[in-house]
Scaffold this active site. Sequence first.
Site, PDB file in Angstrom:
ATOM      1  N   LYS A   1      13.678  92.241 -70.561  1.00 43.89           N
ATOM      2  CA  LYS A   1      13.504  92.575 -69.499  1.00 43.89           C
ATOM      3  C   LYS A   1      13.817  91.689 -68.700  1.00 43.89           C
ATOM      4  CE  LYS A   1       9.749  95.094 -68.728  1.00 43.89           C
ATOM      5  NZ  LYS A   1       8.832  96.053 -69.885  1.00 43.89           N
TER       6      LYS A   1
ATOM      7  N   TYR B   1      -4.050 102.126 -62.165  1.00 44.17           N
ATOM      8  CA  TYR B   1      -3.942 103.162 -61.487  1.00 44.17           C
ATOM      9  C   TYR B   1      -2.907 102.817 -60.297  1.00 44.17           C
ATOM     10  CZ  TYR B   1      -5.432 107.923 -60.128  1.00 44.17           C
ATOM     11  OH  TYR B   1      -5.830 109.188 -60.226  1.00 44.17           O
ATOM     12  N   GLY B   2      -1.952 102.200 -60.700  1.00 44.70           N
ATOM     13  CA  GLY B   2      -0.196 102.082 -60.559  1.00 44.70           C
ATOM     14  C   GLY B   2       0.356 103.307 -61.557  1.00 44.70           C
ATOM     15  N   ASN B   3       1.447 103.685 -61.880  1.00 40.34           N
ATOM     16  CA  ASN B   3       2.566 104.655 -61.444  1.00 40.34           C
ATOM     17  C   ASN B   3       1.977 105.203 -62.927  1.00 40.34           C
ATOM     18  OD1 ASN B   3       4.326 105.640 -63.891  1.00 40.34           O
ATOM     19  ND2 ASN B   3       5.752 106.187 -61.726  1.00 40.34           N
TER      20      ASN B   3
ATOM     21  N   GLY C   1      -0.918 105.117 -64.520  1.00 42.71           N
ATOM     22  CA  GLY C   1      -1.827 104.778 -64.613  1.00 42.71           C
ATOM     23  C   GLY C   1      -2.289 106.639 -63.770  1.00 42.71           C
TER      24      GLY C   1
HETATM   25  N1  GLU Z   1       9.527  99.094 -68.082  1.00 45.10           N
HETATM   26  C1  GLU Z   1       9.051  99.759 -68.738  1.00 45.10           C
HETATM   27  C2  GLU Z   1       8.436  99.665 -70.164  1.00 45.10           C
HETATM   28  O1  GLU Z   1       7.620  98.643 -70.255  1.00 45.10           O
HETATM   29  C3  GLU Z   1      10.434 100.905 -69.016  1.00 45.10           C
HETATM   30  C4  GLU Z   1      11.917 100.115 -69.150  1.00 45.10           C
HETATM   31  C5  GLU Z   1      12.484 101.190 -68.625  1.00 45.10           C
HETATM   32  O2  GLU Z   1      12.956 102.247 -68.685  1.00 45.10           O
HETATM   33  O3  GLU Z   1      14.271 100.479 -69.574  1.00 45.10           O
HETATM   34  O4  GLU Z   1       8.748 100.722 -71.174  1.00 45.10           O
END
Ligand code: GLU
Length: 415
Positions: free
Chosen positions: A105, A218-220, A222
């Site tokens: 991350k 209510y982002g992507n 939601g």
């Molecule tokens: N950010 C998203 C998650 O938490 C997608 C991660 C990704 O596609 O690598 O699962």
Amino acid sequence: MAAYNPFETAQRQIDKCADILKLDPGTRAILRVPKRELHVAFPVRMDDGSMKLFQGFRVQYNDARGPAKGGIRFHPDETIDTVRALAAWMTWKCALLDLPLGGGKGGVICDVKSLSASELERVSRAYIQNVYQMIGPETDVPAPDVYTTPQIMAWMMDEYSKIMGKSQFGVITGKPLCIGGSRGRGDATARGGMYAIREAAKVLGIDLGKATVAIQGYGNAGNFAARLSKELFGCKVVAVSDSKGGVYSKGGLDPEAVFRCKEDTCSVVNLPGAKQITNDELLALNVDILIPAALENVITEKNAGKVKAKILAELANGPTTPEADDILYKNGVHVIPDFLCNAGGVTVSYFEMVQNAMMYCWEEKEVYERLEARMVSAYSSVLSTSQQYKINMRQAAYVRAVERVVEAMKLRGWV
Ligand code: GLU
């Protein structure tokens, strides 16, 4: 009171799982901490000519099963411990969905709402200039997360490609379609969650055509959850919220109208004809399905007892604390845990990596079918593990995922 630390939560969850699986001390030690992390501070020129220093992170938690995978979050409250927790959850998520990937991350401490488009581009590119040695199609592949978009992925891919001197589509996922994105990636997180909800509804005997839904955030995730729960199942979305508050309508809200309201006024609270409610009120509504779709630490020991929903579908990462988990389990709330419920995003990201490597594009139907098969199989393995060990759904998801990571570590000779 000390600030909430998501990494402490992640470690407590791993400890609990290690107890259930009776893991040896060496294996536990590896699973409790990230393998590698990079902390960077970089200056960016602002539109007014000044220089501003930004801080960012990239964490590779565990890559026993394959290259690290996980999004990049832009948030003013980002901390290294948040990124560590999210990287740990990505490790379990990829393992649970049986993707040949590890967990990672990234994050930048910044308030996207206060940046112009060109400032945002410069921050995105500068982040890549500072972490490029650590990422790559075969080592660590970032993606979108909270407040990062396909456009940001495009800038980041471009920056990495410039440094490498060739197009490197495979370095990042969640890209726009015409530069190596995958069909179906935009709504994949919510769509994957819908497949899990459908399976849960079958188990609980809930008729989704008559079900009511409340969505926090209510982002992507939601936004698409609201649209898809209506479109795929005919659910009635009675309440939605964002950081400024929420709205409720007994007769149901129109997800498209809510989206337009958020676009035009920066919040859902200004939706005409709906009753304003607080986020706390939303979580306590008498609905069939409650979907936290924003940030971590939302359902805690303080409000878990008030949750009346039959299904808690965690589209956010880490919305529920361990204390709240115990209360929800006792009260018979069926929790679809985060790294199962929201795994649709990374699953289609993995499909995007596969398509990039093959230089080939799949049709939407193929993406949806493959996503559905993976989600249904992951849900059913978590459910059967929870029944077999008599543990809650989160612990069951941990058991399935961690077993796979440990198996890979053993085969590689790490433990
Ligand atoms: N950010 C998203 C998650 O938490 C997608 C991660 C990704 O596609 O690598 O699962």
